[in-house]
Design a protein around this motif. Structure first.
Motif, PDB file in Angstrom:
ATOM      1  N   SER A  44       3.166   9.334   6.824  1.00  0.00           N
ATOM      2  CA  SER A  44       2.436   8.353   6.518  1.00  0.00           C
ATOM      3  C   SER A  44       1.734   7.676   7.663  1.00  0.00           C
ATOM      4  O   SER A  44       0.498   7.239   7.933  1.00  0.00           O
ATOM      5  CB  SER A  44       3.173   7.078   5.831  1.00  0.00           C
ATOM      6  OG  SER A  44       3.780   7.353   4.426  1.00  0.00           O
ATOM      7  N   GLY A  58      -3.621   6.780   0.037  1.00  0.00           N
ATOM      8  CA  GLY A  58      -3.066   7.024  -1.436  1.00  0.00           C
ATOM      9  C   GLY A  58      -3.292   8.355  -1.717  1.00  0.00           C
ATOM     10  O   GLY A  58      -2.614   8.686  -2.758  1.00  0.00           O
ATOM     11  N   THR A  61      -0.361  10.499  -1.143  1.00  0.00           N
ATOM     12  CA  THR A  61       0.842  10.135  -2.159  1.00  0.00           C
ATOM     13  C   THR A  61       0.436  10.501  -3.192  1.00  0.00           C
ATOM     14  O   THR A  61       1.441  11.089  -4.138  1.00  0.00           O
ATOM     15  CB  THR A  61       0.883   8.640  -2.117  1.00  0.00           C
ATOM     16  OG1 THR A  61       1.360   7.911  -0.806  1.00  0.00           O
ATOM     17  CG2 THR A  61       1.990   8.160  -3.138  1.00  0.00           C
ATOM     18  N   PHE A  62      -0.709  10.572  -3.891  1.00  0.00           N
ATOM     19  CA  PHE A  62      -1.319  10.993  -5.331  1.00  0.00           C
ATOM     20  C   PHE A  62      -0.893  12.461  -5.191  1.00  0.00           C
ATOM     21  O   PHE A  62      -0.467  13.079  -6.106  1.00  0.00           O
ATOM     22  CB  PHE A  62      -2.669  10.743  -5.429  1.00  0.00           C
ATOM     23  CG  PHE A  62      -3.127  11.297  -6.793  1.00  0.00           C
ATOM     24  CD1 PHE A  62      -3.218  10.756  -7.815  1.00  0.00           C
ATOM     25  CD2 PHE A  62      -4.067  12.485  -6.730  1.00  0.00           C
ATOM     26  CE1 PHE A  62      -3.692  11.002  -8.911  1.00  0.00           C
ATOM     27  CE2 PHE A  62      -4.380  13.041  -7.903  1.00  0.00           C
ATOM     28  CZ  PHE A  62      -4.229  12.301  -8.950  1.00  0.00           C
ATOM     29  N   PRO A 247       3.187   1.535  -5.619  1.00  0.00           N
ATOM     30  CA  PRO A 247       1.963   1.513  -4.631  1.00  0.00           C
ATOM     31  C   PRO A 247       2.291   0.764  -3.343  1.00  0.00           C
ATOM     32  O   PRO A 247       1.881   0.880  -2.144  1.00  0.00           O
ATOM     33  CB  PRO A 247       0.804   0.970  -5.161  1.00  0.00           C
ATOM     34  CG  PRO A 247       0.871   1.336  -6.674  1.00  0.00           C
ATOM     35  CD  PRO A 247       2.409   1.214  -6.931  1.00  0.00           C
ATOM     36  N   VAL A 250       2.763   2.644  -0.185  1.00  0.00           N
ATOM     37  CA  VAL A 250       1.600   3.430   0.414  1.00  0.00           C
ATOM     38  C   VAL A 250       1.004   2.445   1.163  1.00  0.00           C
ATOM     39  O   VAL A 250       0.405   2.636   2.324  1.00  0.00           O
ATOM     40  CB  VAL A 250       0.720   3.617  -0.753  1.00  0.00           C
ATOM     41  CG1 VAL A 250      -0.708   4.103  -0.146  1.00  0.00           C
ATOM     42  CG2 VAL A 250       1.081   4.791  -1.637  1.00  0.00           C
ATOM     43  N   PHE A 251       0.984   1.250   1.141  1.00  0.00           N
ATOM     44  CA  PHE A 251       0.373   0.127   1.966  1.00  0.00           C
ATOM     45  C   PHE A 251       1.221  -0.381   3.242  1.00  0.00           C
ATOM     46  O   PHE A 251       0.442  -1.312   3.886  1.00  0.00           O
ATOM     47  CB  PHE A 251       0.239  -1.203   1.147  1.00  0.00           C
ATOM     48  CG  PHE A 251      -0.793  -1.079   0.199  1.00  0.00           C
ATOM     49  CD1 PHE A 251      -1.981   0.039   0.146  1.00  0.00           C
ATOM     50  CD2 PHE A 251      -0.930  -1.862  -1.341  1.00  0.00           C
ATOM     51  CE1 PHE A 251      -2.974   0.133  -0.898  1.00  0.00           C
ATOM     52  CE2 PHE A 251      -1.769  -1.286  -2.000  1.00  0.00           C
ATOM     53  CZ  PHE A 251      -2.816  -0.617  -1.797  1.00  0.00           C
ATOM     54  N   PRO A 368       1.832   8.014  -8.565  1.00  0.00           N
ATOM     55  CA  PRO A 368       0.431   8.670  -7.795  1.00  0.00           C
ATOM     56  C   PRO A 368      -0.536   7.892  -8.415  1.00  0.00           C
ATOM     57  O   PRO A 368      -1.734   7.757  -7.790  1.00  0.00           O
ATOM     58  CB  PRO A 368       0.611   9.970  -7.990  1.00  0.00           C
ATOM     59  CG  PRO A 368       1.640  10.303  -9.146  1.00  0.00           C
ATOM     60  CD  PRO A 368       2.399   9.325  -9.069  1.00  0.00           C
ATOM     61  N   SER A 371      -0.942   4.469  -7.050  1.00  0.00           N
ATOM     62  CA  SER A 371      -1.192   4.741  -5.624  1.00  0.00           C
ATOM     63  C   SER A 371      -2.868   4.728  -5.636  1.00  0.00           C
ATOM     64  O   SER A 371      -3.498   4.109  -4.575  1.00  0.00           O
ATOM     65  CB  SER A 371      -0.572   5.700  -4.910  1.00  0.00           C
ATOM     66  OG  SER A 371       0.777   5.700  -5.095  1.00  0.00           O
ATOM     67  N   MET A 372      -3.439   5.750  -6.383  1.00  0.00           N
ATOM     68  CA  MET A 372      -4.824   5.827  -6.293  1.00  0.00           C
ATOM     69  C   MET A 372      -5.571   4.754  -6.729  1.00  0.00           C
ATOM     70  O   MET A 372      -6.477   4.383  -6.148  1.00  0.00           O
ATOM     71  CB  MET A 372      -5.348   7.301  -7.016  1.00  0.00           C
ATOM     72  CG  MET A 372      -4.752   8.359  -6.354  1.00  0.00           C
ATOM     73  SD  MET A 372      -5.612   8.755  -4.577  1.00  0.00           S
ATOM     74  CE  MET A 372      -7.264   8.998  -5.242  1.00  0.00           C
ATOM     75  N   SER A 375      -5.366   1.835  -4.229  1.00  0.00           N
ATOM     76  CA  SER A 375      -5.818   2.137  -2.881  1.00  0.00           C
ATOM     77  C   SER A 375      -7.449   2.090  -2.817  1.00  0.00           C
ATOM     78  O   SER A 375      -8.045   1.670  -2.014  1.00  0.00           O
ATOM     79  CB  SER A 375      -5.638   3.805  -2.395  1.00  0.00           C
ATOM     80  OG  SER A 375      -4.101   3.868  -2.290  1.00  0.00           O
ATOM     81  N   SER A 376      -8.055   2.559  -4.201  1.00  0.00           N
ATOM     82  CA  SER A 376      -9.347   2.492  -4.510  1.00  0.00           C
ATOM     83  C   SER A 376      -9.657   0.918  -4.580  1.00  0.00           C
ATOM     84  O   SER A 376     -10.913   0.705  -3.876  1.00  0.00           O
ATOM     85  CB  SER A 376      -9.408   3.197  -5.783  1.00  0.00           C
ATOM     86  OG  SER A 376      -9.203   4.631  -5.668  1.00  0.00           O
TER      87      SER A 376
END
Length: 442
Positions: A44, A58, A61-62, A247, A250-251, A368, A371-372, A375-376
């Motif tokens: 990460s 993201g 992770t995806f 998620p 991920v952040f 995932p 996460s995507m 992230s978007s």
């Protein structure tokens, strides 16, 4: 066959450790998981250092988790048809090769983002088969069914102890020698779990005689799991928490560097704090003698998880953020491990792999996608408001679950009269009511 249990009694919180095979698994897997968490933190940090992109965080992770969504059900069929010990030996060996390749690229400074995405997808494919098999393999290591829930709770404790230790070590090593050393240590850590699997003394594997094709087996597994509303509710709970809640991990590099103005050590502290909370939750479950009241516990911990995420998203003070990570880890692991425990307690052995693959798909497969999406959205409105929205969605998911408990309680009452399992577990599950298995054919 010679018993694998120790003659002396081990305290209630650790009673599953009296079984030799489980002790081997617990030790080997515990060492390997420390390496796994070290690699995850290192990767990460590496991706964010190279790209400064929340979206690519993201995307990695995806790519590492979407195979669980796509292949998880097929992996469950494999886990039901083939020797689970051998499957795990293969998946762990392949994971070691993946980590070694990644370590080589990082240490030689030839790593590129497409390498990370490709190798993450490969690991995700391996993990799809590993998770479904590992979840259903626990029952083979614990001779007494009443100790199964304790073994699952100890698995969660092991996972989160590694989650505490691994990121803390990784944060120091990244600052001192870079990300590559963390990944190399992970590659070497697979030796421990492979050795533990080879040292086990298990009952001879007897293949399940079945004439059904793979897709027919999948259909049977889905019908078994989803035709009964309580177990359908269980899988839905896990899927929603993974979709909206996972998620947050991920952040964390973004919060560590850009909001809390720290470095790799700060990221390690945040992950470690979440691990402490999760470990506390796992030990809380391990000391329980039955599953009595877990339905209400799940509703409570889902609420804690969602509210803690909302508060964390707006925190700009490290101490407060660490405290909120404790509650986040506690709420997440108690919810997930409680669902796992109750599934494992009642599922039929010949369908265990398929049902646990659905649990794994809901747990790892929805993450995932979340996460995507997150992230978007974060690219447009920022990580603060995105994470707050995720926490809000987790919190409101509690409402339909709480409203459905009375109806589910009525549905499970006759089921446990026919199952013939231990009275304390039957009573507990009747009270929990929302996490059960379909009636067994007689």
């Amino acid at each position: 066959m010679e018993s694998t249990a120790k003659p002396e009694k081990i305290g209630g919180m650790f009673r599953a450790l009296r079984y030799r095979n489980y002790r081997l698994f617990f030790t080997g897997q515990g060492i390997s998981l420390i390496g796994t968490w070290m690699q995850q933190i290192a990767l990460s940090w590496l991706v964010y250092r190279l790209t400064d992109s929340v979206f690519l965080l993201g995307a990695v992770t995806f790519s590492s988790q979407i195979p669980s969504f796509l292949l998880g059900p097929f992996a469950g069929v494999f886990a039901d048809r083939f020797n689970r010990q051998k499957i795990l030996l293969i998946t762990q060996g392949l994971s070691m090769v993946q980590a070694s390749t990644l370590a080589f690229l990082v240490l030689t400074e030839t790593i590129e983002v497409w390498h990370i995405l490709s190798l993450s997808a490969l690991l995700g494919t391996i993990n799809a088969f590993d998770m479904a098999t590992r979840q259903s393999f626990v029952v083979e290591m614990v001779d007494q069914r009443e100790d199964l829930s304790n073994a699952i709770a100890l698995n969660s404790s092991m996972f989160n102890m590694a989650r505490l230790v691994g990121p803390s070590i990784a944060g120091v090593l990244i600052a001192a020698v870079g990300e590559g050393m963390c990944i190399l240590i992970n590659a070497l850590s697979y030796i421990a779990v492979i050795s533990s699997l080879l040292l086990m003394r298990l009952k001879p594997f007897v293949p399940v005689k079945t004439e059904s094709k793979v897709f027919q087996s999948l259909k049977e597994g889905f019908a078994y799991a989803f035709s009964f509303p309580p177990i359908r509710t269980l899988i839905l709970v896990v899927g929603l928490i993974s979709l909206f809640g996972m998620p947050f991990s991920v952040f964390l590099p973004v919060f560590a560097r850009d909001i809390l103005h720290g470095g790799a050590n700060t990221l390690g502290f945040l992950m470690g704090a979440s691990g402490v909370g999760a470990l506390s939750g796992a030990l809380f479950l391990a000391q329980r003698k039955s599953v009595l009241g877990l339905g209400k516990v799940i509703i409570f911990t889902m609420s804690i998880f969602g509210l803690a995420l909302i508060a964390f998203s707006f925190s700009k003070i490290l101490i407060l953020s660490l405290l909120l990570m404790l509650f986040t880890g506690f709420g997440m692991i108690v919810t997930m491990a409680s669902c796992n425990t109750l599934l494992q307690t009642l599922v039929d052995d010949d369908k265990r792999g398929r049902v646990m693959s659905m649990y794994s798909t809901a747990f790892m497969g929805m993450a995932p996608i979340g996460s995507m999406l997150a992230s978007s959205v974060a690219e447009s409105i920022g990580v603060t408001y995105t994470l707050a929205a995720c926490g809000f969605l987790c919190a409101i998911c509690v409402v339909p679950l709480a409203l459905s408990l009375p109806r589910l309680r009525k549905m499970v009452h006759p089921i446990y009269q026919r199952l013939g399992i231990l009275p304390e577990i039957a009573t507990g599950l009747q009270a929990a009511s929302n996490l059960t298995a379909p009636p067994q054919k007689r």
